[in-house]
Write an enzyme that holds these catalytic residues in place. Structure first.
Site, PDB file in Angstrom:
ATOM      1  N   CYS A   2       6.219   5.497   8.989  1.00 54.03           N
ATOM      2  CA  CYS A   2       6.557   4.565   7.939  1.00 54.03           C
ATOM      3  C   CYS A   2       7.993   4.881   7.562  1.00 54.03           C
ATOM      4  O   CYS A   2       9.064   4.003   7.243  1.00 54.03           O
ATOM      5  CB  CYS A   2       5.816   4.779   6.705  1.00 54.03           C
ATOM      6  SG  CYS A   2       4.107   4.163   6.969  1.00 54.03           S
ATOM      7  N   GLU A   8       0.738  -1.240  -0.186  1.00 52.79           N
ATOM      8  CA  GLU A   8       0.116  -0.067   0.024  1.00 52.79           C
ATOM      9  C   GLU A   8       1.000   1.269   0.093  1.00 52.79           C
ATOM     10  O   GLU A   8       2.034   1.040   0.399  1.00 52.79           O
ATOM     11  CB  GLU A   8      -1.200   0.049   1.067  1.00 52.79           C
ATOM     12  CG  GLU A   8      -0.313  -0.185   2.703  1.00 52.79           C
ATOM     13  CD  GLU A   8       0.381   1.233   3.023  1.00 52.79           C
ATOM     14  OE1 GLU A   8       1.464   0.916   3.639  1.00 52.79           O
ATOM     15  OE2 GLU A   8       0.088   2.279   2.618  1.00 52.79           O
ATOM     16  N   LEU A  18      -0.553   4.311   0.947  1.00 53.22           N
ATOM     17  CA  LEU A  18      -1.355   5.176   1.383  1.00 53.22           C
ATOM     18  C   LEU A  18      -0.845   6.303   2.485  1.00 53.22           C
ATOM     19  O   LEU A  18       0.422   5.858   3.098  1.00 53.22           O
ATOM     20  CB  LEU A  18      -2.540   4.623   2.484  1.00 53.22           C
ATOM     21  CG  LEU A  18      -3.227   3.341   2.105  1.00 53.22           C
ATOM     22  CD1 LEU A  18      -4.226   2.895   3.158  1.00 53.22           C
ATOM     23  CD2 LEU A  18      -4.324   3.994   0.712  1.00 53.22           C
TER      24      LEU A  18
END
Ligand code: UDX
Length: 465
Positions: free
Chosen positions: A278, A152, A154
Site C-alpha cells: 500500500c 478501506e 485495513l
C-alpha cells in the site's frame, strides 16, 4: 442484503467475510480459479490472523460463497463492491485495467438497479469515470446504477480488527439512496452492535463516525491518509539520522513528540522504512495525481526518497560493523514487510538482503510466516527452521521485522551460536541495555554513539570489537 464482492485479495476477502459476519449474503468473486478452488476447499490464499475462522464460519452458515464468474454472481446482488488490485504502473500511476474490466463485465450482465462501490484504492475521479463508462458499456437498458466510493483502511496483520472496529467509515456518494444503502450495509459496525469475532470480552464502544461526502473527496481521503502516515514514518526516520550524528535517542524523541495530542505516538517508529502493498504504491500514485493536476507534491516525493534511502543507510551500518562483507555469514530475522503477515511485497528486508548478496554475503534467514513467499522472490539464500538456525555461525544478526517471537528467544543461546555476538537492529525491537548485559554488540536505528558508548562504559563490549 445480497452483496457481491469482486476480488478475493486482502481487501476483498476481509470485506466479504466481515460483511457476511454481520449478516449479509455475500458472493465473493475472483477470476483466479486457483484461488477460488483453494477457498472452496477451506484453504486461505494468504496468512491473516483470524481470517480463516471467519471465512469458515460464514461459509458453513451459507452466508459466504466463492465463485469465479461475475455473470453468475452480480445479477442477484443489490450492492457490488469492487475490490480488485490497482498495482503501480512503470510510471507510478495506478493501473486501473482490472477496475475497468470489472466495470465492463458488470455492465454486460447486470439487470435493474445496483449500487456499485469502489473499495480498491484508486486515484481521484475514478468514480466519475466508472459512471461514464457504465453508461457506455451497458448492453441492457434496464441496468442502472449508482456509483459510490468506500475506501478501506485495513492494515495487514490486524485487518479483522480494523473491519469490525474502524476509526471511521467513509463513503463518497452522489445520491441519498446510495448513502442510505451504505449506512444499512454497515449498520452493525457503525452501531458496534455485533458479536465481536476478535475480542472475547469486547468492551462496548461508541458509534463509529460515518463520513458521507462526494466521490472525489472520498477517493482523496484514502490517498491522503496513507500518504500522511508514510510521511510520519519518513519524518521520524529523518530525525533518527540526526540523532545518530549528534548523539541523541530517537526512541525518547519520538515518545515525547508523540505525547503531543496534535501529533500522536503512532507511526513514529523509526526503522528500515515502510514497505508493503500500500504505502509505496499509494504514495507514488498520489504524487502522480498531484502532478497531473498541476500541484506541487514535492513533499511526498521527499517522503519517498527518504524511505528509499533507508536501505542504503542500513546496509552502510552493516558494512561499518563487518568491514568486508564478502564471504561473511549473516543471519536475518524477519522477511515480511511487517509482523503478523506473510506479505513480502516491497519488503525492506528483501531489499537489504539483495544488497548484501550483491556484495557477496552468505545469508541465512528465518521468518515465522513469510518464507514461502520470500523464496519466490529471493531463492538464493538459506531458509532456516527457526531463528537459532539463522544465527548459527553468523558474524551478525539483522533484525528486520519486529515479530514478537524474536523477543522471546533465548539470547544467551543465540550468542553461543554466533561467530560474533553482533545484532544490527533495523526495527529497534531490542533493548540496548539487555543486549549489552548479555555481552552483545548492538547497533540500532537513531541511537547516537552515546548508546554505544554506554556499552563500552559498562565494559561489556571490548573497545573496537
Ligand atoms: C497500510 C495502512 O495502515 C492501512 O490503513 C491501509 O489500508 C493500507 O496500508 P499496511 O500496509 O498493512 O496498512 O501496513 P502498516 O501497518 O500501515 O505499515 C506500513 C509499513 O510502515 C510497514 O512496512 C511498517 O513496518 C512501517 N512502519 C509502520 C514503520 O516503519 N514505522 C511505524 O511507526 C509504522
Amino acid at each position: 442484503m445480497n452483496i457481491a464482492v469482486i476480488g478475493a485479495g486482502y481487501v476483498g476477502l476481509v470485506t466479504a467475510a466481515g460483511l457476511a459476519e454481520i449478516g449479509h449474503e455475500v458472493t465473493c468473486i475472483d477470476d483466479d480459479l486457483g484461488k477460488i478452488q483453494v477457498l472452496n476447499a477451506g484453504g486461505m490464499p494468504f496468512y491473516e490472523p483470524g481470517l480463516e475462522d471467519l471465512v469458515k464460519r460464514n461459509r458453513q452458515a451459507k452466508r459466504l460463497e466463492f465463485i469465479s464468474q461475475i455473470e453468475h454472481g452480480v445479477a442477484k446482488c443489490q450492492a457490488i463492491f469492487i475490490c480488485v488490485g490497482t498495482p503501480a504502473l512503470e510510471n507510478g500511476e495506478a493501473d486501473l485495467s482490472s477496475v475497468e474490466l470489472v466495470a465492463r463485465r458488470i455492465s454486460e450482465c447486470a439487470r435493474g438497479y445496483h449500487l456499485v462501490i469502489e473499495k480498491s484504492t484508486v486515484p481521484v475521479q475514478t468514480g466519475r469515470r466508472l459512471q461514464k463508462h457504465f453508461g457506455i458499456y451497458k448492453s441492457n437498458t434496464q441496468f442502472h446504477c449508482d456509483v459510490a466510493s468506500n475506501p478501506e483502511f485495513l492494515r495487514e496483520g490486524s485487518s479483522i480488527e480494523d473491519f469490525f472496529h474502524p476509526d471511521r467509515i467513509v463513503v463518497g456518494v452522489d445520491s441519498g439512496k446510495a448513502a442510505a444503502l451504505l449506512e444499512e450495509i454497515y449498520k452493525p459496525v457503525l452501531d458496534q452492535s455485533f458479536a465481536c469475532p476478535v475480542h472475547e470480552n469486547c468492551a462496548p464502544r461508541s458509534r463509529v463516525p460515518f463520513v458521507v461526502t462526494d466521490i472525489n473527496s472520498a477517493e482523496l481521503i484514502k490517498h491522503a491518509s496513507n500518504s500522511f502516515l508514510a510521511m510520519k514514518i519518513s519524518f521520524i526516520n529523518m530525525v533518527s539520522d540526526l540523532c545518530e550524528s549528534v548523539g541523541a535517542d530517537v526512541g525518547k524523541v519520538a515518545e515525547a513528540v508523540g505525547l503531543d495530542k496534535r501529533i500522536g505516538g503512532s507511526f513514529l517508529r523509526p526503522g528500515v522504512g515502510f514497505g508493503g502493498s500500500c504505502f509505496p504504491k499509494d504514495l507514488q500514485a498520489f504524487v502522480r495525481v498531484g502532478q497531473g493536476a498541476g500541484c506541487d507534491f514535492s513533499l511526498l516525493q521527499e517522503v519517498e526518497r527518504i524511505n528509499l534511502r533507508r536501505i542504503d543507510l542500513f546496509v552502510n551500518k552493516i558494512k561499518n560493523e563487518l568491514w568486508v562483507v564478502r564471504g561473511k555469514r549473516v543471519g536475518v530475522w524477519g522477511l515480511a514487510f511487517k509482523p503478523r503477515t506473510d506479505d513480502v511485497r516491497c519488503s525492506p528486508a528483501l531489499a537489504i538482503i539483495r544488497r548484501l548478496l550483491a556484495d557477496g554475503a552468505l545469508v541465512r534467514a528465518y521468518d515465522p510466516q513469510a518464507m514461502e513467499k520470500a523464496k519466490a522472490e529471493v531463492p538464493q539464500i538459506e531458509y532456516c527452521a527457526d531463528a537459532y538456525a539463522a544465527a548459527q555461525d553468523a558474524e551478525a544478526i539483522l533484525a528486520l521485522t519486529e515479530w514478537e517471537e524474536f523477543l522471546r528467544l533465548d539470547l544467551m543461546k543465540v550468542r553461543h551460536l554466533m561467530a560474533r555476538p553482533l545484532i544490527v537492529d533495523g526495527r529497534n525491537m531490542f533493548s540496548s541495555a539487555t543486549l549489552a548485559g548479555l555481552g552483545f554488540e548492538y547497533v540500532a536505528i537513531g541511537s547516537g554513539s552515546s548508546a554505544r558508548e554506554q556499552l563500552f562504559k559498562t565494559g561489556t563490549v571490548r573497545a573496537g570489537g
